[in-house]
Design a protein around this motif. Structure first.
Motif, PDB file in Angstrom:
ATOM      1  N   PRO B  57      22.363 230.452 -19.842  1.00 31.84           N
ATOM      2  CA  PRO B  57      23.305 230.453 -20.964  1.00 31.84           C
ATOM      3  C   PRO B  57      23.359 231.821 -21.636  1.00 31.84           C
ATOM      4  O   PRO B  57      22.430 232.599 -21.448  1.00 31.84           O
ATOM      5  CB  PRO B  57      22.715 229.410 -21.904  1.00 31.84           C
ATOM      6  CG  PRO B  57      21.233 229.449 -21.643  1.00 31.84           C
ATOM      7  CD  PRO B  57      21.081 229.846 -20.190  1.00 31.84           C
ATOM      8  N   PRO B  58      24.355 232.139 -22.442  1.00 35.98           N
ATOM      9  CA  PRO B  58      25.535 231.317 -22.734  1.00 35.98           C
ATOM     10  C   PRO B  58      26.441 231.128 -21.507  1.00 35.98           C
ATOM     11  O   PRO B  58      26.629 232.055 -20.720  1.00 35.98           O
ATOM     12  CB  PRO B  58      26.273 232.104 -23.821  1.00 35.98           C
ATOM     13  CG  PRO B  58      25.280 233.084 -24.371  1.00 35.98           C
ATOM     14  CD  PRO B  58      24.328 233.372 -23.258  1.00 35.98           C
ATOM     15  N   ARG B  59      26.975 229.904 -21.445  1.00 42.28           N
ATOM     16  CA  ARG B  59      27.836 229.529 -20.327  1.00 42.28           C
ATOM     17  C   ARG B  59      29.266 229.271 -20.782  1.00 42.28           C
ATOM     18  O   ARG B  59      30.073 228.785 -19.986  1.00 42.28           O
ATOM     19  CB  ARG B  59      27.315 228.231 -19.701  1.00 42.28           C
ATOM     20  CG  ARG B  59      25.963 228.330 -19.018  1.00 42.28           C
ATOM     21  CD  ARG B  59      25.548 226.934 -18.550  1.00 42.28           C
ATOM     22  NE  ARG B  59      24.345 226.956 -17.748  1.00 42.28           N
ATOM     23  CZ  ARG B  59      23.807 225.864 -17.203  1.00 42.28           C
ATOM     24  NH1 ARG B  59      24.367 224.677 -17.398  1.00 42.28           N
ATOM     25  NH2 ARG B  59      22.709 225.952 -16.476  1.00 42.28           N
ATOM     26  N   VAL B  60      29.572 229.535 -22.040  1.00 43.21           N
ATOM     27  CA  VAL B  60      30.916 229.220 -22.517  1.00 43.21           C
ATOM     28  C   VAL B  60      31.363 230.251 -23.546  1.00 43.21           C
ATOM     29  O   VAL B  60      30.538 230.811 -24.279  1.00 43.21           O
ATOM     30  CB  VAL B  60      30.958 227.795 -23.114  1.00 43.21           C
ATOM     31  CG1 VAL B  60      30.137 227.694 -24.384  1.00 43.21           C
ATOM     32  CG2 VAL B  60      32.388 227.315 -23.366  1.00 43.21           C
ATOM     33  N   GLU B  62      34.957 231.138 -26.146  1.00 37.89           N
ATOM     34  CA  GLU B  62      36.323 230.840 -26.595  1.00 37.89           C
ATOM     35  C   GLU B  62      37.243 231.960 -26.111  1.00 37.89           C
ATOM     36  O   GLU B  62      36.838 233.119 -26.028  1.00 37.89           O
ATOM     37  CB  GLU B  62      36.327 230.778 -28.126  1.00 37.89           C
ATOM     38  CG  GLU B  62      37.670 230.531 -28.752  1.00 37.89           C
ATOM     39  CD  GLU B  62      37.939 229.068 -29.067  1.00 37.89           C
ATOM     40  OE1 GLU B  62      36.997 228.327 -29.399  1.00 37.89           O
ATOM     41  OE2 GLU B  62      39.104 228.664 -28.972  1.00 37.89           O
ATOM     42  N   THR B  63      38.489 231.615 -25.797  1.00 34.90           N
ATOM     43  CA  THR B  63      39.500 232.622 -25.469  1.00 34.90           C
ATOM     44  C   THR B  63      40.801 232.200 -26.153  1.00 34.90           C
ATOM     45  O   THR B  63      40.914 231.049 -26.554  1.00 34.90           O
ATOM     46  CB  THR B  63      39.767 232.692 -23.947  1.00 34.90           C
ATOM     47  OG1 THR B  63      40.426 231.488 -23.556  1.00 34.90           O
ATOM     48  CG2 THR B  63      38.492 232.861 -23.152  1.00 34.90           C
ATOM     49  N   ALA B  65      43.810 230.351 -26.686  1.00 37.49           N
ATOM     50  CA  ALA B  65      44.351 229.153 -26.036  1.00 37.49           C
ATOM     51  C   ALA B  65      43.542 228.702 -24.823  1.00 37.49           C
ATOM     52  O   ALA B  65      44.107 228.253 -23.829  1.00 37.49           O
ATOM     53  CB  ALA B  65      45.818 229.349 -25.654  1.00 37.49           C
ATOM     54  N   GLY B  66      42.244 228.841 -24.899  1.00 37.40           N
ATOM     55  CA  GLY B  66      41.459 228.365 -23.773  1.00 37.40           C
ATOM     56  C   GLY B  66      39.994 228.701 -23.893  1.00 37.40           C
ATOM     57  O   GLY B  66      39.480 228.943 -24.988  1.00 37.40           O
ATOM     58  N   MET B  67      39.329 228.708 -22.762  1.00 37.43           N
ATOM     59  CA  MET B  67      37.890 228.956 -22.745  1.00 37.43           C
ATOM     60  C   MET B  67      37.466 229.480 -21.378  1.00 37.43           C
ATOM     61  O   MET B  67      38.152 229.304 -20.380  1.00 37.43           O
ATOM     62  CB  MET B  67      37.137 227.654 -23.013  1.00 37.43           C
ATOM     63  CG  MET B  67      37.489 226.544 -22.028  1.00 37.43           C
ATOM     64  SD  MET B  67      36.543 225.027 -22.263  1.00 37.43           S
ATOM     65  CE  MET B  67      35.016 225.446 -21.429  1.00 37.43           C
ATOM     66  N   VAL B  71      29.161 227.564 -15.860  1.00 39.55           N
ATOM     67  CA  VAL B  71      28.088 226.573 -15.680  1.00 39.55           C
ATOM     68  C   VAL B  71      27.367 226.802 -14.357  1.00 39.55           C
ATOM     69  O   VAL B  71      26.134 226.783 -14.293  1.00 39.55           O
ATOM     70  CB  VAL B  71      28.641 225.136 -15.762  1.00 39.55           C
ATOM     71  CG1 VAL B  71      27.566 224.121 -15.389  1.00 39.55           C
ATOM     72  CG2 VAL B  71      29.175 224.853 -17.160  1.00 39.55           C
ATOM     73  N   VAL B 206      30.097 238.086 -23.144  1.00 37.04           N
ATOM     74  CA  VAL B 206      29.699 236.880 -23.885  1.00 37.04           C
ATOM     75  C   VAL B 206      28.950 235.927 -22.961  1.00 37.04           C
ATOM     76  O   VAL B 206      27.975 235.295 -23.355  1.00 37.04           O
ATOM     77  CB  VAL B 206      30.931 236.189 -24.511  1.00 37.04           C
ATOM     78  CG1 VAL B 206      30.526 234.896 -25.194  1.00 37.04           C
ATOM     79  CG2 VAL B 206      31.610 237.124 -25.518  1.00 37.04           C
ATOM     80  N   PRO B 217      45.042 225.663 -22.212  1.00 36.88           N
ATOM     81  CA  PRO B 217      46.493 225.890 -22.249  1.00 36.88           C
ATOM     82  C   PRO B 217      46.917 227.282 -21.785  1.00 36.88           C
ATOM     83  O   PRO B 217      48.036 227.445 -21.282  1.00 36.88           O
ATOM     84  CB  PRO B 217      46.841 225.680 -23.730  1.00 36.88           C
ATOM     85  CG  PRO B 217      45.794 224.714 -24.204  1.00 36.88           C
ATOM     86  CD  PRO B 217      44.539 225.061 -23.461  1.00 36.88           C
ATOM     87  N   PHE B 268      37.590 218.827 -24.546  1.00 37.21           N
ATOM     88  CA  PHE B 268      36.638 219.420 -25.494  1.00 37.21           C
ATOM     89  C   PHE B 268      37.264 219.562 -26.880  1.00 37.21           C
ATOM     90  O   PHE B 268      36.579 219.523 -27.886  1.00 37.21           O
ATOM     91  CB  PHE B 268      36.140 220.774 -24.983  1.00 37.21           C
ATOM     92  CG  PHE B 268      35.585 220.709 -23.590  1.00 37.21           C
ATOM     93  CD1 PHE B 268      34.952 219.548 -23.132  1.00 37.21           C
ATOM     94  CD2 PHE B 268      35.694 221.788 -22.725  1.00 37.21           C
ATOM     95  CE1 PHE B 268      34.447 219.476 -21.843  1.00 37.21           C
ATOM     96  CE2 PHE B 268      35.182 221.717 -21.432  1.00 37.21           C
ATOM     97  CZ  PHE B 268      34.566 220.566 -20.995  1.00 37.21           C
ATOM     98  N   THR B 269      38.581 219.734 -26.903  1.00 36.01           N
ATOM     99  CA  THR B 269      39.287 219.776 -28.179  1.00 36.01           C
ATOM    100  C   THR B 269      39.510 218.353 -28.672  1.00 36.01           C
ATOM    101  O   THR B 269      39.309 218.046 -29.838  1.00 36.01           O
ATOM    102  CB  THR B 269      40.647 220.484 -28.012  1.00 36.01           C
ATOM    103  OG1 THR B 269      40.476 221.644 -27.202  1.00 36.01           O
ATOM    104  CG2 THR B 269      41.218 220.881 -29.363  1.00 36.01           C
ATOM    105  N   ASN B 270      39.920 217.493 -27.748  1.00 40.79           N
ATOM    106  CA  ASN B 270      40.249 216.111 -28.090  1.00 40.79           C
ATOM    107  C   ASN B 270      39.709 215.164 -27.021  1.00 40.79           C
ATOM    108  O   ASN B 270      40.293 215.047 -25.949  1.00 40.79           O
ATOM    109  CB  ASN B 270      41.777 215.971 -28.198  1.00 40.79           C
ATOM    110  CG  ASN B 270      42.198 214.532 -28.412  1.00 40.79           C
ATOM    111  OD1 ASN B 270      41.377 213.661 -28.731  1.00 40.79           O
ATOM    112  ND2 ASN B 270      43.480 214.267 -28.225  1.00 40.79           N
TER     113      ASN B 270
END
Lengths: 255, 303
Positions: B57-60, B62-63, B65-67, B71, B206, B217, B268-270
């Protein structure tokens, strides 16, 4: 079902220190289900990933959860812009929480934004817990009075000595260990702090539980992004902070 | 009540909405939110022959409109999947798509052999993971290798085989044709686009893996374009994915030529995104007097 999802009103917002905000959300079902050490996952307007925030206080009677967040980047800055009356989309409560036996003599150790989750925990010991809090400096110190109100003693340290004593939480823990017979130590803070707290706990033969932080996505254990190094029967592997934690027995972790 | 059911490579799905591999585990976590038996199917976490620990990690990240994720196919291995997860999923009534990833072509064949006698409904070949050193997207960027793996797997199992394609190629239709020629029953696309983010304070990436897969998106228009190109190039069904977050996205993707859709980062958002998409599709079809969801597949009228 213990897991709750919804939009909950922000009923109280306070700026505790520059860049540190206290949010009280009205969410009776989530408050009823919550335990100290658990966290929530907040949706950030216009962002893809939610932000995990630890639970600072649980008021089941009022049906509220208190969260304290630090502005660290664009996402948390956006969260900090919420105002009283706004509704915040939240998944809660998440993770396992601390194992608490109120009859034990406990020390809660918090560093920086690792301080808030220790408050609800400390309160569970009905005034018998000891708190050791560490901050960068006076301007970044938060929640001191809350801890003084619910702990037997609260020791405060800053890196530069601008508030409390100059030093690290480990200095306070050493002091406590020399004068009290502790049953359990709880800690949350930067990894280097956790490492040193665990070392002190181990050499004193005191059990230790730590709360970990990692960048997350789903928050519920499905996506495997929030990896942390764990060990079982001598074999190391990646566990996940959101589901295996965020609270770990120090013996489960490789730091 | 419109007919939402779709048939892909002989498998009947009650609706065309499938959580994408790697975003839904084996379904257990989202079963806390809703009945996962409502979903068309589940493409489960990518499975390897042996247990895999994944990347540090870190494995994620934010970008816009996306990510990004890196993993690296962490999973407990195919035997664990067969023993612990298939019986659970079977009990929910959902169609099971086993997503498999190998370090060698033979790994894929071996996993397909082991899955042949299980209750999985379909096998999805992940030849497109950007986050692993051996195999992964390296297999999915060479038509010879992709075709060869498809051939080996087809010989090892009677289950329908769907090949998941990477967008990190010059001509994705060429890849689709290569696997179709070797017997693929369907293709799914797109896997993530390789990306990178740098923390300007520390001058460090990151992600600890430096690079990772972009989803959300932000990639949707790229995915629509690639699905359209592939659907025009092959006769086998296409399952579309990449940034689908709403029922409108699902309709758009199906009009581009997808017979079904997979939903990933939107979860992950919803967490309710897949069930909201199913409900939205149903309303859309009813309001427009369309009898079945399959009637919209590939109906885009290009200029």
């Amino acid at each position: 079902m213990a897991l709750h999802v919804g939009s909950y009103p922000l009923v109280k917002k306070e700026e505790l220190a520059k860049g540190f905000y206290s949010f009280t959300l009205s969410c009776p079902e989530a408050a009823e289900a919550a335990k100290p050490g658990q966290f929530v996952n907040l949706k950030v307007p216009e962002f893809s990933l939610r932000r995990p925030i630890s639970i600072c206080e649980i008021d089941k009677a009022a049906g509220t959860l208190r969260l304290v967040l630090e502005v660290r980047g664009d996402g948390t800055e956006k969260l900090a812009a919420f105002e009283e009356g706004d509704k915040i989309d939240m998944l809660a409560p998440l993770g396992n929480g601390f194992a608490v036996n109120p009859a034990e003599k406990a020390a809660v150790i918090g560093g920086g934004i690792g301080v808030p989750p220790m408050l609800e925990l400390a309160k569970r010991f009905s005034g018998t817990a000891y708190a050791v809090l560490g901050f960068r400096n006076e301007d970044a110190s938060i929640l001191e009075e809350d801890f003084r109100a619910c702990c037997a003693d609260t020791l405060l340290y800053t890196d530069d000595g601008s508030k409390g004593e100059k030093g690290f939480v480990t200095d306070g823990l050493k002091k406590l260990l020399s004068r009290e017979k502790l049953d359990v130590i709880y800690a949350c803070g930067p990894e280097i702090m956790l490492k040193n707290v665990i070392r002190l706990a181990d050499s004193a033969g005191v059990r230790c539980q730590v709360s970990m932080e990692q960048r997350m996505a789903c928050g519920v254990g499905a996506c495997y992004v929030c990896a942390c190094r764990m060990v079982m029967d001598g074999e190391e592997y990646y566990g996940h902070v959101c589901k295996d934690g965020p609270v770990f027995d120090s013996k489960q972790l490789v730091l | 009540m419109a007919d939402l059911s779709v048939k892909i490579a002989g498998v009947s799905f009650k609706n065309p909405v499938i959580p994408a591999s790697g975003t839904f585990g084996y379904g257990r976590e989202y079963a806390e939110f809703y009945d996962i038996g409502k979903l068309g199917g589940i493409s489960v976490k990518g499975t390897t022959l042996e247990r895999r620990d994944g990347n540090p990690p870190p494995r994620v990240a934010e970008t816009p409109a996306g990510m990004l994720n890196s993993v690296g196919l962490q999973n407990p291995g195919v035997e664990h999947f067969i023993r612990e997860e298939i019986p659970y999923l079977k009990g929910t009534g959902v169609k099971i798509i086993a997503n498999i990833a190998g370090s060698t072509p033979e790994d894929y064949a071996e996993m397909a052999r082991r899955l042949d006698e299980t209750d999985v409904d379909m096998i999805e070949l992940n030849i497109s993971c950007p986050n692993v050193k051996c195999g992964g997207a390296a297999f999915g960027t060479d038509p010879e290798v992709a075709g060869g793996i498809t051939r080996l797997v087809k010989a090892a199992t009677k289950k329908p085989v769907m090949v998941k394609l990477t967008p990190n190629v010059t001509d994705i239709a060429l890849m689709a044709k290569a696997v179709e020629a070797e017997g693929a029953d369907a293709v799914s696309l797109i896997n993530t686009l390789l990306g990178m983010r740098i923390d300007i304070k520390t001058r460090r990436p990151v992600l600890k893996n430096n690079v990772g897969g972009l989803s959300g998106p932000a990639v949707f228009p790229v995915a629509v374009r690639m699905v359209w190109q592939v659907a025009n190039a092959v006769k086998i069904p296409v399952v579309g994915m990449g940034g689908i977050a709403t029922w409108k996205d699902a309709v758009e993707m199906m009009m581009a030529g997808a017979s079904a859709v997979q939903v990933g980062a939107a979860l992950f958002t919803n967490p309710y995104a897949p069930v909201e998409i199913i409900d939205g599709l149903n309303r859309y079809l009813d309001e427009n007097g369309i009898a079945g969801v399959s009637d919209i597949v590939g109906t885009v009228q290009p200029w």
